[in-house]
Write an enzyme that holds these catalytic residues in place. Structure first.
Site, PDB file in Angstrom:
ATOM      1  CB  CYS A  17      -0.889   0.026   1.167  1.00  0.00           C
ATOM      2  SG  CYS A  17      -1.640  -1.448   1.297  1.00  0.00           S
ATOM      3  CG  HIS A  59      -6.129   2.283   0.422  1.00  0.00           C
ATOM      4  ND1 HIS A  59      -5.000   2.687  -0.070  1.00  0.00           N
ATOM      5  CD2 HIS A  59      -5.530   1.369   1.110  1.00  0.00           C
ATOM      6  CE1 HIS A  59      -3.983   2.076   0.395  1.00  0.00           C
ATOM      7  NE2 HIS A  59      -4.033   1.136   1.260  1.00  0.00           N
TER       8      HIS A  59
END
Lengths: 418, 138
Positions: A117, A366
Site C-alpha cells: 500500500c 484506497h
C-alpha cells in the site's frame, strides 16, 4: 599569501557545492528543497467501471500535463516511477511501460515500484534518488490500482499477499485482521476505545464530503459508524478504508528548474523511509509502526522541522486505528494519546494539525498503488491554496505518511510552499 | 515434496525448513536456534539474522501468553467457509511469538489478552498439519 587565498576560495566553492548537492540525509539541507513538485494529477477515485487501470493513469497524467503548459512531457521527463501493488487484479504485469505507453510517454524509461500500500510513496523516493543522483532533472512519479472489478473476497486475498505467506496467510489472516490485532493491543495497553476509532471515520468522511474526487462524498454519523457490521473485531465496516479504483501522479524537478514550469512550486524538504518485519508476530511492539516512525524521524531531521510545525498531513488511515497510530508515530501526540487526540478534535481542520483533509484512504478511497502520490497531490493542493472547501488557511508545511502492509514499508515526506 | 501439508492452504512447498512439518506430525513444536548468537526462532528460520552460525532445531514447550487477537467475520476467498474464526498472537516462554488460530474449544468470550495458552500441533481432516492455540492445561 596568494596561495592561501586560493585555498580559501576553493574551500568556499566546495562548501557551497556541498550545501547545494548535499546527499539525502544531511543536516545542511534544513528547509531546503530536495526536489520540487511542479505539477500533479489525480483521477477521480471510486468504482470506475468501464476503465482499465492504465486509462485511469492517463486521467492523472492528463491533468498534470494540462496544468503545466511549459512542460513538454516526452522531451523533458527523463524517467518514470510507477507504483502498483498487485498484478493479480488486472492480470497485468510489466506496469511501467504499459501505463507509459497509454499516457503517450514512450520511450521514456519506466520503473514499477512495489511496496504494497506504500508503492507510490516508494516511487516518490525513487524520483528523489533519480534527481539527486544527477541522472535526471525531471521525473514523473505516480501510481495506479484498478480493484473494484474483483469481488471483495478476492481483493482481500490479493491484499493479504502483503503479509507473511507461510505463517500468516496460511492461517487465514487478512489486513482487517492484522490491524484489528493492533487495535486490540492498543486498547489493552492504552484504553483506547472503539468510539475514538470511529471518530477518525467520522472526521475523514466529513472531509471526503468536501472533496469532489473522493470515492465516498457523504457524512457518516458516529452512531452509524459504531453500529456497522463487524469485519474483524474490534474493527467494523466504517473502520476500514475503501476498495477503490484510482491513479495519481506528480511531476518532480530539480529545485533550480522548478520556476521554469510553475510560479507555485511545492518543495519536498525532508524524506525518509524504513523497513520492518513482514510478520506481526516478529515485532517487539504492536502499538506502533516502527518503519513509519523511523521514516518520520529521518524526514524531520532532514527538513529541520518538528512535528508541531506541520500544518496539514495526509496519513495512512487504511483502518481508523492506523490513523491513531500515525498521530503517535509522527509525534503529533505522545504514545498512547492518539485516542484523546482525535476526541479533542486536534486532527480536525482548525485543530493543531489538519489530518487527512482529502478524506484519506477512509473516504477518498484506497487504490493501494496510487495512494502514496495521491496523498502528495492533496498536500500539493493545500500548499498552493487549491483545496477548495477543505482548504487549511495559511498552510505552509505539509507531511505525507504512507505505509505498506502492516508497516513493513514506511515512507514519510515533508513539503513546503515557497 | 516437503512442507506440502503445512497450513490450512499453501502455495509453496519448498523450503530449507522441511523438518518442521515432520516435527508437527510427531506432535512437537520445534523452533530453531542459532549456534553462534543464540537467537531462537519460531516459526523456524534456516538462516539467522547474524548471518554467522549454523542453526539447530530445538523443541519449545508450547506454553505461551496471549498478546493480541481478533475474530474475523470476513475472510479471503480461500477461507470464506470458515468464518467466523479467531486468530491470536501469543508469546512463548522461550521468547519468540506465533500467530495461530484458536481452537474451537475456547469460546470467544473467554479470550483475554494476557491469558495462558498452549500451542498444539493439529492434523486436519485430509492430513494437513497446522498448529492451534488451546487452553494452557490441554
Amino acid at each position: 599569501m596568494r596561495k592561501n587565498i586560493g585555498y580559501i576560495f576553493v574551500f568556499s566553492i566546495l562548501l557551497a557545492l556541498k550545501n547545494q548537492l548535499n546527499p539525502i540525509g544531511g543536516r545542511l539541507l534544513t528547509r531546503k528543497p530536495i526536489v520540487s513538485i511542479v505539477s500533479a494529477g489525480l483521477s477521480k477515485f471510486g468504482k470506475r467501471r468501464g476503465l482499465f487501470g492504465r486509462e485511469l493513469f492517463v486521467e492523472a497524467t492528463s491533468e498534470a500535463f494540462e496544468k503545466c503548459p511549459n512542460l513538454d512531457p516526452r522531451k523533458d521527463i527523463k524517467a518514470a516511477f510507477i507504483g502498483m501493488m498487485s498484478e493479480s487484479l488486472e492480470h497485468q504485469g510489466h506496469t511501467g511501460p504499459t501505463v507509459l505507453d497509454w499516457a503517450g510517454l514512450l520511450p521514456i524509461q519506466a520503473f514499477r515500484t512495489e511496496g504494497a500500500c506504500g508503492s507510490s510513496a516508494t516511487a516518490i523516493r525513487c524520483g528523489i534518488f533519480a534527481i539527486r543522483s544527477g541522472l535526471a532533472d525531471i521525473v514523473l512519479v505516480g501510481g495506479v490500482e484498478k480493484m473494484t472489478h474483483r469481488n471483495t473476497a478476492d481483493v482481500t486475498e490479493y491484499l493479504a499477499m502483503a503479509c507473511d505467506f507461510p505463517f500468516e496467510q496460511w492461517n487465514g489472516l487478512t489486513f482487517p485482521g492484522l490491524f484489528a490485532m493492533v487495535a486490540t493491543a492498543h486498547m489493552h495497553k492504552y484504553s483506547t476505545t472503539e468510539e475514538q476509532m470511529a471518530l477518525v471515520a467520522v472526521k475523514n468522511h466529513h472531509h471526503g464530503a468536501l472533496n469532489p474526487k473522493a470515492h465516498m462524498q457523504k457524512e457518516v454519523p458516529l452512531e452509524k459508524a459504531m453500529s456497522s457490521r463487524v469485519i474483524a473485531w474490534p474493527l467494523k465496516l466504517y473502520d476500514c478504508s475503501l476498495i477503490t479504483d484510482g491513479a495519481s501522479c506528480l511531476v518532480l524537478s530539480k529545485p533550480e528548474l522548478a520556476r521554469k514550469f510553475t510560479d507555485t512550486p511545492v518543495h519536498i524538504i525532508g524524506s525518509g523511509q524504513a523497513s520492518d518485519t513482514i510478520g506481526l508476530y516478529e515485532r517487539k511492539e504492536f502499538t506502533s509502526l516502527k518503519a513509519g516512525r523511523l521514516a518520520a524521524q529521518e524526514a524531520y531531521k532532514m527538513a529541520g522541522v518538528e512535528a508541531s510545525t506541520i500544518d496539514v498531513a495526509e496519513v495512512h488511515d487504511c483502518f481508523t486505528i492506523a490513523e491513531i497510530l500515525a498521530y503517535e508515530d509522527l509525534g503529533f501526540c505522545k504514545p498512547g494519546e492518539g485516542g484523546p487526540f482525535i476526541e479533542e478534535g486536534q486532527s480536525h481542520i482548525g485543530g493543531s494539525v489538519a489530518v487527512c483533509t482529502s478524506g484519506g484512504l477512509k473516504a477518498k478511497g484506497h487504490p493501494v498503488g496510487a495512494t502514496g502520490t495521491a496523498q502528495a497531490y492533496e498536500i500539493y493542493l493545500q500548499l498552493t491554496g487549491q483545496a477548495g472547501k477543505r482548504q487549511v488557511k495559511g498552510a505552509e508545511i505539509g507531511l505525507t505518511h504512507n505505509v505498506g502492509g502492516l508497516g513493513a514499508t514506511g515512507v514519510v515526506n515533508i513539503y513546503s510552499r515557497e | 515434496m516437503n512442507f506440502a501439508k503445512f497450513g490450512k492452504i499453501s502455495y509453496v512447498a519448498e523450503t530449507k525448513l522441511q523438518e518442521f512439518e515432520k516435527h508437527l506430525e510427531t506432535g512437537k513444536v520445534m523452533g530453531t536456534r542459532c549456534k553462534s548468537c543464540g537467537q531462537t526462532y519460531f516459526p523456524p528460520r534456516a538462516d539467522c539474522n547474524c548471518l554467522k552460525g549454523d542453526i539447530e532445531w530445538i523443541e519449545l514447550s508450547g506454553k505461551c501468553k496471549l498478546m493480541t487477537f481478533s475474530t474475523l467475520y470476513f475472510a479471503p476467498a480461500s477461507f470464506r467457509y470458515e468464518v467466523p474464526y479467531t486468530l491470536g498472537v501469543a508469546q512463548f516462554e522461550e521468547g519468540p511469538a506465533v500467530l495461530a488460530p484458536f481452537s474451537k474449544e475456547i469460546k470467544e468470550n473467554e479470550i483475554k489478552v494476557g491469558m495462558s495458552l498452549r500451542l498444539v500441533p493439529t492434523e486436519l481432516i485430509g492430513g494437513r498439519m497446522i498448529y492451534e492455540l488451546r487452553k494452557a492445561d490441554s
